[in-house]
Scaffold this active site. Structure first.
Site, mmCIF file in Angstrom:
data_model
loop_
_atom_site.group_PDB
_atom_site.id
_atom_site.type_symbol
_atom_site.label_atom_id
_atom_site.label_comp_id
_atom_site.label_asym_id
_atom_site.label_seq_id
_atom_site.Cartn_x
_atom_site.Cartn_y
_atom_site.Cartn_z
ATOM 1 N N HIS A 138 0.813 -1.216 0.000
ATOM 2 C CA HIS A 138 0.000 0.000 0.000
ATOM 3 C C HIS A 138 0.850 1.271 0.000
ATOM 4 C CE1 HIS A 138 -3.029 -2.560 2.510
ATOM 5 N NE2 HIS A 138 -3.108 -2.851 1.228
ATOM 6 N N LYS A 143 6.346 5.979 7.731
ATOM 7 C CA LYS A 143 5.768 5.132 8.775
ATOM 8 C C LYS A 143 6.837 4.612 9.712
ATOM 9 C CE LYS A 143 2.003 3.508 5.816
ATOM 10 N NZ LYS A 143 1.423 2.359 5.106
ATOM 11 N N TYR A 165 1.410 1.319 13.878
ATOM 12 C CA TYR A 165 2.318 2.182 13.137
ATOM 13 C C TYR A 165 1.920 3.638 13.251
ATOM 14 C CZ TYR A 165 -1.210 1.332 9.431
ATOM 15 O OH TYR A 165 -2.367 1.194 8.718
ATOM 16 N N ASP A 197 -6.741 -5.840 -2.262
ATOM 17 C CA ASP A 197 -5.358 -6.270 -2.461
ATOM 18 C C ASP A 197 -5.237 -7.385 -3.498
ATOM 19 O OD1 ASP A 197 -4.352 -4.384 -0.754
ATOM 20 O OD2 ASP A 197 -4.139 -5.730 0.952
#
Length: 193
Positions: free
Chosen positions: A63, A72, A132, A172
């Site tokens: 992603h 991140k 995250y 996905d």
């Protein structure tokens, strides 16, 4: 310093190992300190924290956001995952290359991923709680991705996981393939396709 910062083979990616203090009562560690990260040369400003729970065999990724690229800081609160970052920065010496490592709650290691990367993970334990921090907010209409098993990218997910048929979301399962000549972030962080 209560963290050890190890650069990965792709410039800008760092594995972070915090100092964990433990005894028979349990453990304590600082999962993030702006001061310690700045001293280590990581000066990102985080604006959002996310957390997910996944079962064994779940694969999320790869992603990214097109116009609001997110840096991140990723870690596993419980369990273990195989974590992957794919360099989509045009002009980078490692454009189109990926880095993968196991993140787990035993070691409490983390991965810092700057903006300009696609990201994904594959759950190795029975359950994983994945957390995250992000440098930009999540914009659902800005989300994009690359097919998890893209042959050009070549991430060998099956060598680390329990199944070569991971559990995927519908989104996905339908991601486009990587096109190294037409999909990238430029030096200013602007997405081109």
């Amino acid at each position: 310093m209560p963290i050890t910062v190890s650069p990965c083979h792709i410039k800008g990616l760092y594995e972070i190992q915090p100092k964990v203090f433990g005894d028979d009562r349990g453990y304590f560690f600082e999962c993030y300190s702006e001061r310690d990260f700045a001293e280590a040369g990581i000066s990102s400003h985080f604006v959002q924290d996310n957390q997910s729970t996944c079962k064994k065999g779940v694969l999320r990724g790869l992603h990214f956001q097109k116009h609001h690229p997110q840096g991140k800081l990723v870690r596993v609160v419980q369990g273990s995952v195989y974590d992957v970052a794919l360099d989509l920065r045009n002009g980078s010496a490692t454009f189109g290359k990926w880095h993968g490592l196991v993140l787990d709650s035993e070691r409490q290691n983390q991965l810092y991923i700057p903006p300009g990367f696609a990201h994904g993970f594959f759950v190795l334990s029975d359950v994983a709680v994945f957390a995250y921090k992000c440098t930009d907010f999540y914009y659902p209409d800005d989300e994009d991705g690359i097919m998890w098993n893209d042959p050009v990218v070549g991430v060998p997910w099956e060598t680390v996981g329990p199944s070569i048929h991971p559990v995927l979301s519908a989104k996905d399962s339908a991601r486009p393939l990587f096109n190294p000549n037409g999909r990238y972030f430029d030096a200013a962080g602007i997405w081109h396709c």
